[in-house]
Design a protein around this motif. Structure first.
Motif, PDB file in Angstrom:
ATOM      1  N   PRO A  80       0.847  -1.212   0.000  1.00 57.51           N
ATOM      2  CA  PRO A  80       0.000   0.000   0.000  1.00 57.51           C
ATOM      3  C   PRO A  80       0.877   1.256   0.000  1.00 57.51           C
ATOM      4  O   PRO A  80       1.938   1.296   0.604  1.00 57.51           O
ATOM      5  CB  PRO A  80      -0.782  -0.109   1.304  1.00 57.51           C
ATOM      6  N   SER A  81       0.397   2.282  -0.670  1.00 59.88           N
ATOM      7  CA  SER A  81       1.142   3.538  -0.778  1.00 59.88           C
ATOM      8  C   SER A  81       0.657   4.522   0.290  1.00 59.88           C
ATOM      9  O   SER A  81      -0.312   4.270   1.008  1.00 59.88           O
ATOM     10  CB  SER A  81       0.941   4.143  -2.167  1.00 59.88           C
ATOM     11  N   ILE A  82       1.344   5.664   0.351  1.00 64.58           N
ATOM     12  CA  ILE A  82       0.942   6.712   1.302  1.00 64.58           C
ATOM     13  C   ILE A  82      -0.463   7.200   1.003  1.00 64.58           C
ATOM     14  O   ILE A  82      -1.216   7.596   1.900  1.00 64.58           O
ATOM     15  CB  ILE A  82       1.960   7.875   1.262  1.00 64.58           C
ATOM     16  N   TYR A  83      -0.848   7.126  -0.274  1.00 64.40           N
ATOM     17  CA  TYR A  83      -2.193   7.587  -0.649  1.00 64.40           C
ATOM     18  C   TYR A  83      -3.263   6.666  -0.074  1.00 64.40           C
ATOM     19  O   TYR A  83      -4.359   7.106   0.269  1.00 64.40           O
ATOM     20  CB  TYR A  83      -2.302   7.677  -2.174  1.00 64.40           C
ATOM     21  N   ASP A  84      -2.919   5.346   0.032  1.00 63.84           N
ATOM     22  CA  ASP A  84      -3.865   4.410   0.640  1.00 63.84           C
ATOM     23  C   ASP A  84      -4.042   4.717   2.130  1.00 63.84           C
ATOM     24  O   ASP A  84      -5.161   4.687   2.660  1.00 63.84           O
ATOM     25  CB  ASP A  84      -3.368   2.976   0.455  1.00 63.84           C
ATOM     26  N   TYR A  85      -2.930   5.019   2.805  1.00 60.37           N
ATOM     27  CA  TYR A  85      -3.026   5.381   4.229  1.00 60.37           C
ATOM     28  C   TYR A  85      -3.816   6.675   4.414  1.00 60.37           C
ATOM     29  O   TYR A  85      -4.629   6.802   5.347  1.00 60.37           O
ATOM     30  CB  TYR A  85      -1.621   5.529   4.834  1.00 60.37           C
ATOM     31  N   ASN A  86      -3.576   7.622   3.530  1.00 60.79           N
ATOM     32  CA  ASN A  86      -4.313   8.886   3.639  1.00 60.79           C
ATOM     33  C   ASN A  86      -5.811   8.664   3.452  1.00 60.79           C
ATOM     34  O   ASN A  86      -6.639   9.272   4.140  1.00 60.79           O
ATOM     35  CB  ASN A  86      -3.796   9.889   2.602  1.00 60.79           C
ATOM     36  N   ALA A  87      -6.140   7.779   2.493  1.00 62.88           N
ATOM     37  CA  ALA A  87      -7.560   7.482   2.266  1.00 62.88           C
ATOM     38  C   ALA A  87      -8.160   6.810   3.496  1.00 62.88           C
ATOM     39  O   ALA A  87      -9.296   7.101   3.900  1.00 62.88           O
ATOM     40  CB  ALA A  87      -7.719   6.585   1.039  1.00 62.88           C
ATOM     41  N   LEU A  88      -7.390   5.887   4.107  1.00 64.23           N
ATOM     42  CA  LEU A  88      -7.859   5.213   5.330  1.00 64.23           C
ATOM     43  C   LEU A  88      -8.112   6.222   6.438  1.00 64.23           C
ATOM     44  O   LEU A  88      -9.166   6.202   7.096  1.00 64.23           O
ATOM     45  CB  LEU A  88      -6.831   4.175   5.766  1.00 64.23           C
ATOM     46  N   PHE A  89      -7.148   7.147   6.673  1.00 65.53           N
ATOM     47  CA  PHE A  89      -7.308   8.161   7.729  1.00 65.53           C
ATOM     48  C   PHE A  89      -8.534   9.034   7.460  1.00 65.53           C
ATOM     49  O   PHE A  89      -9.324   9.326   8.363  1.00 65.53           O
ATOM     50  CB  PHE A  89      -6.060   9.041   7.817  1.00 65.53           C
ATOM     51  N   HIS A  90      -8.677   9.458   6.212  1.00 63.81           N
ATOM     52  CA  HIS A  90      -9.770  10.362   5.868  1.00 63.81           C
ATOM     53  C   HIS A  90     -11.122   9.697   6.103  1.00 63.81           C
ATOM     54  O   HIS A  90     -12.020  10.285   6.732  1.00 63.81           O
ATOM     55  CB  HIS A  90      -9.636  10.794   4.400  1.00 63.81           C
ATOM     56  N   ARG A  91     -11.258   8.448   5.586  1.00 62.44           N
ATOM     57  CA  ARG A  91     -12.547   7.748   5.742  1.00 62.44           C
ATOM     58  C   ARG A  91     -12.828   7.423   7.210  1.00 62.44           C
ATOM     59  O   ARG A  91     -13.965   7.552   7.676  1.00 62.44           O
ATOM     60  CB  ARG A  91     -12.533   6.462   4.916  1.00 62.44           C
ATOM     61  N   ASN A 123      -2.402  17.048   7.208  1.00 60.48           N
ATOM     62  CA  ASN A 123      -3.590  17.902   7.085  1.00 60.48           C
ATOM     63  C   ASN A 123      -4.863  17.117   7.388  1.00 60.48           C
ATOM     64  O   ASN A 123      -5.787  17.636   8.035  1.00 60.48           O
ATOM     65  CB  ASN A 123      -3.670  18.497   5.678  1.00 60.48           C
ATOM     66  N   ILE A 124      -4.904  15.859   6.924  1.00 63.98           N
ATOM     67  CA  ILE A 124      -6.084  15.027   7.195  1.00 63.98           C
ATOM     68  C   ILE A 124      -6.231  14.800   8.700  1.00 63.98           C
ATOM     69  O   ILE A 124      -7.318  14.934   9.265  1.00 63.98           O
ATOM     70  CB  ILE A 124      -5.983  13.687   6.440  1.00 63.98           C
ATOM     71  N   LEU A 125      -5.111  14.429   9.342  1.00 62.75           N
ATOM     72  CA  LEU A 125      -5.161  14.154  10.787  1.00 62.75           C
ATOM     73  C   LEU A 125      -5.467  15.421  11.575  1.00 62.75           C
ATOM     74  O   LEU A 125      -6.286  15.416  12.505  1.00 62.75           O
ATOM     75  CB  LEU A 125      -3.828  13.554  11.233  1.00 62.75           C
ATOM     76  N   LEU A 126      -4.796  16.526  11.222  1.00 65.17           N
ATOM     77  CA  LEU A 126      -5.011  17.780  11.955  1.00 65.17           C
ATOM     78  C   LEU A 126      -6.465  18.235  11.840  1.00 65.17           C
ATOM     79  O   LEU A 126      -7.139  18.503  12.850  1.00 65.17           O
ATOM     80  CB  LEU A 126      -4.068  18.841  11.391  1.00 65.17           C
ATOM     81  N   ASN A 127      -6.970  18.314  10.609  1.00 62.60           N
ATOM     82  CA  ASN A 127      -8.341  18.798  10.407  1.00 62.60           C
ATOM     83  C   ASN A 127      -9.381  17.803  10.901  1.00 62.60           C
ATOM     84  O   ASN A 127     -10.450  18.209  11.367  1.00 62.60           O
ATOM     85  CB  ASN A 127      -8.567  19.111   8.920  1.00 62.60           C
ATOM     86  N   GLY A 128      -9.039  16.503  10.803  1.00 60.44           N
ATOM     87  CA  GLY A 128      -9.975  15.494  11.277  1.00 60.44           C
ATOM     88  C   GLY A 128     -10.186  15.582  12.783  1.00 60.44           C
ATOM     89  O   GLY A 128     -11.320  15.578  13.285  1.00 60.44           O
ATOM     90  N   PHE A 129      -9.085  15.678  13.523  1.00 57.82           N
ATOM     91  CA  PHE A 129      -9.213  15.772  14.972  1.00 57.82           C
ATOM     92  C   PHE A 129      -9.800  17.109  15.393  1.00 57.82           C
ATOM     93  O   PHE A 129     -10.508  17.186  16.393  1.00 57.82           O
ATOM     94  CB  PHE A 129      -7.849  15.548  15.629  1.00 57.82           C
ATOM     95  N   LEU A 130      -9.519  18.124  14.606  1.00 56.16           N
ATOM     96  CA  LEU A 130     -10.108  19.429  14.895  1.00 56.16           C
ATOM     97  C   LEU A 130     -11.627  19.380  14.761  1.00 56.16           C
ATOM     98  O   LEU A 130     -12.359  19.900  15.606  1.00 56.16           O
ATOM     99  CB  LEU A 130      -9.516  20.475  13.943  1.00 56.16           C
ATOM    100  N   SER A 131     -12.104  18.734  13.714  1.00 58.04           N
ATOM    101  CA  SER A 131     -13.562  18.635  13.505  1.00 58.04           C
ATOM    102  C   SER A 131     -14.232  17.775  14.565  1.00 58.04           C
ATOM    103  O   SER A 131     -15.399  17.983  14.903  1.00 58.04           O
ATOM    104  CB  SER A 131     -13.860  18.059  12.119  1.00 58.04           C
ATOM    105  N   LEU A 132     -13.482  16.819  15.130  1.00 61.76           N
ATOM    106  CA  LEU A 132     -14.034  15.958  16.182  1.00 61.76           C
ATOM    107  C   LEU A 132     -13.928  16.611  17.565  1.00 61.76           C
ATOM    108  O   LEU A 132     -14.451  16.069  18.546  1.00 61.76           O
ATOM    109  CB  LEU A 132     -13.300  14.615  16.203  1.00 61.76           C
TER     110      LEU A 132
END
Length: 671
Positions: A80-91, A123-132
């Motif tokens: 898996p690539s970094i893009y797969d991990y990013n997709a996992l974090f985002h979803r 950015n995904i992790l920062l904004n994700g936790f911010l929204s939560l």
């Protein structure tokens, strides 16, 4: 485990059975994957199918299954690539069903074994936790991002700061604000203004001052309203010199001050009675083209009145009229109160007529200023007549005016009338406060209606804040003065029932009762308990006990207790020494008297006039005229005026000694 609790990414890579995940594709996981693939007979799964399945698991909040599916992708080259991990974090973060501990394990695995997080990951992790709403975790990833050589966006950090301030978490807000300044991501003007206000409300003035200085040094085009709260806060706590430094720092960097900025400094100078600085700064304000308004002048008038400068206050009032700045009712109320305090009734009448001509109607503050000022100079009957007319005319009043009127009634032996008015005031939509009830209670105790006061204490429909310790102390003090043990016990039991802790005044009342009835041993045990466990006795508490001992002939015992109090390092005042000195003077114990007086001088205390007079009288009787005259001079040096009796006694002794000497010289007296 929270992200914010991780000091550095140096954790050992631990795998949990639940996750069944490893970024370095350990043998056990590889075998597990093969077994699953064989069991499902899906050797020909394609990468896109695995990707879709992984994202669906993540979107449903099932992180273990999503991670296991991610591991299957290892059979595809470069996956898996970094893009797969990013997709996992985002979803997964969008699912709303997030396990922080599991995400910690995933992030640590990426840091240690790859693929390395990129800007999108952070950015995904920062904004994700911010929204939560996990603000500290979002801040952690902002820090991690900078450590990886990438800076978070201004938008993300600005949202993080606003969310932190909205939650009221000032400590986290300070971290984020400093972080933004470090990255030169300067918050917007409204955000900075809100942040500065938060610091001032929390009384973190030094921190606020440093932030203001930092922002000003960056030559920002912020307006004065951003920094004015700091100027006001500094001036209100007696730091006008520091406020003046900030004021000129603003001016030097081109920040135009407004009338609020100048008024803040004038408030500070007035509060600290720096009148030369105040008038000089007022002139500067005018020369800078900033016209003082009614608030500015009212602030100056208030502090002039507080300092007794009534004439100057009227001069400022005239200046307002000359400049066309009409005083408001607040300004007049301040002067009215000051005039009442200084017993200038004629000026009050003139000012009231002026108010009437200006078209103002007295408000509750006017009545409170009038009656409160008159009360403070001891003219309760005049205050009572004034407020009686106010109430009979159904004028608009507030609870403060009611409380002053209750005080007037009770001081004029009208406690029952006050109680009747207290019960009816709610009909006018005014809710009594604990002060209202306590004032009426004090009135009944003053009228020696203790039983009725206790009944009211138990039956009043008190507000949530009452009855408080003041309420109990009022009745307890009256019961102790009467020496009624049954009443005292009843008050203490009710106090305990209500969960109100006795304070130093409560226990001082008990000390007064025990010493009055001669229970000195119990009294001393109570004092020892207070010394060891609190509340610490005041000098008043000790003075009551020592005075009772001395008056009843236990002078030696009083002195022993005095020495123990001294050794304990507790505060003693001039009255403490005077109680003992009077007792020892009556016993003619000159050595102890001299010892106590010397000790007083060491404590920078001076005996009262009676002590000086008694000492001078004793010295004169002994014929020690020079020492008596020295003591008299010391009395004058301490601002005490010797009485005529003291002077006559000294003169009589001197004349008697001179006459005796003359008779001896002429041989008329044999030795």
């Amino acid at each position: 485990m929270r992200f914010a609790s991780i000091p550095a990414i140096n954790y050992p890579h631990r795998l949990t059975r639940k996750l069944r995940f490893s970024v370095n594709y350990s043998t056990s996981c590889a075998l597990s994957s093969v077994n699953i693939i064989q069991d499902s007979n899906t050797h020909n799964w394609k990468y896109l199918d695995l990707q879709s399945r992984m994202q669906n698991y993540a979107a449903s909040g099932d992180l273990p299954e999503a991670l296991e599916t991610l591991n299957f992708m290892k059979n595809v080259a470069g996956k898996p690539s970094i893009y797969d991990y990013n997709a996992l974090f985002h979803r997964y973060l969008s699912s709303g069903n997030v396990s922080l501990e599991q995400l910690v394990q995933v992030y640590i695995g990426m840091k240690n074994f790859g693929p390395s997080p990129n800007r999108t990951t952070f950015n995904i992790l920062l904004n994700g936790f911010l929204s939560l709403g996990y603000l500290r975790d979002a801040y952690f990833f902002a820090e991690e991002m900078t450590k990886s050589g990438m800076n978070p966006s201004f938008t993300s950090l600005s949202k993080l700061l606003k969310s932190s301030m909205k939650s009221g978490n000032l400590v986290d807000s300070i971290w984020i604000f400093k972080f933004m300044l470090r990255l030169d991501h300067l918050p917007t003007e409204p955000t900075v203004a809100m942040f500065i206000c938060m610091l001032c409300k929390a009384r973190m003035l030094e921190e606020a001052y440093r932030f203001c200085a930092k922002l000003i040094s960056k030559n920002l085009n912020f307006q004065a309203y951003v920094f004015n709260p700091v100027l006001w806060a500094l001036c209100k706590c007696g730091k006008s010199s520091l406020a003046l430094q900030l004021f000129y720092m603003m001016k030097k960097n081109g920040i135009a001050h407004n009338v609020c900025s100048y008024t803040a400094l004038l408030y500070g100078f007035g509060r600290e009675c720096l009148w030369v600085d105040l008038y000089s700064f007022l002139d500067q304000m005018r020369s800078d083209g900033c016209k003082p308004n009614v608030v500015t002048y009212t602030v100056i008038i208030k502090f002039l009145c507080d300092d007794g400068r009534i004439v100057e206050a009227f001069e400022i009032l005239k200046s307002m009229e000359i400049e066309g700045c009409d005083p408001d009712l607040v300004t007049y109320n301040i002067i009215i109160r000051a005039l009442c305090l200084y017993d200038r009734a004629c000026d009050v009448l003139e000012l009231l007529q002026l108010i009437h001509r200006r078209g103002f109607s007295p408000d509750p503050y006017t009545y409170a200023a009038l009656a409160g000022g008159i009360m403070k100079v001891g003219k309760t009957k005049i205050a009572y007549e004034l407020l009686r007319k106010v109430f009979t005319r159904n004028c608009t009043v507030d609870v403060v005016v009611y409380n002053i009127y209750f005080h007037c009634l009770c001081r004029n032996n009208r406690s029952r009338e006050a109680f009747s008015l207290l019960k009816s005031m709610t009909k006018g939509g005014i809710v009594p406060t604990t002060v209202s009830y306590n004032t009426v209670l004090r009135g009944f105790c003053r009228d020696n209606e203790i039983q009725h006061a206790l009944k009211l204490l138990e039956c009043f429909e008190w507000p949530e804040s009452g009855p408080d310790v003041v309420s109990f102390n009022t009745v307890l003090s009256a019961a102790c003065k009467l020496g009624d043990l049954v009443l005292i016990q009843r008050v203490l039991q009710y106090m305990e029932c209500k969960g109100v802790e006795p304070d130093v005044r409560s226990l001082t009342c008990l000390v007064r009762y025990l010493s009055t009835v001669g229970r000195y041993s119990e009294c001393w045990r109570l004092l020892e308990y207070m010394i060891c466990n609190g509340p610490v006795p005041s000098s008043v508490t000790f003075n009551i006990f020592l005075d009772k001992l001395c008056r009843n002939g236990f002078t030696s015992k009083a002195y022993q207790i005095f020495e123990r109090i001294q050794k304990a390092g507790l505060s003693l005042d001039r009255k403490t020494y005077n109680i003992l000195l009077r007792s020892f003077l009556r016993k003619r114990d000159i050595n102890l008297v001299e010892c106590l007086i010397q000790d007083m001088y060491k404590q920078r205390l001076d005996p009262d006039l009676f002590i000086y007079g008694s000492k001078i009288s004793g010295l004169c009787q002994e014929g020690n005229i020079s020492t008596a005259l020295f003591t008299r001079d010391r009395t004058l040096g301490n601002g005490l005026t010797p009485s005529m009796e003291m002077c006559n006694r000294s003169l009589k002794t001197v004349m008697h000694k001179n006459k005796h000497r003359d008779m001896t010289c002429h041989g008329m007296v044999t030795t």
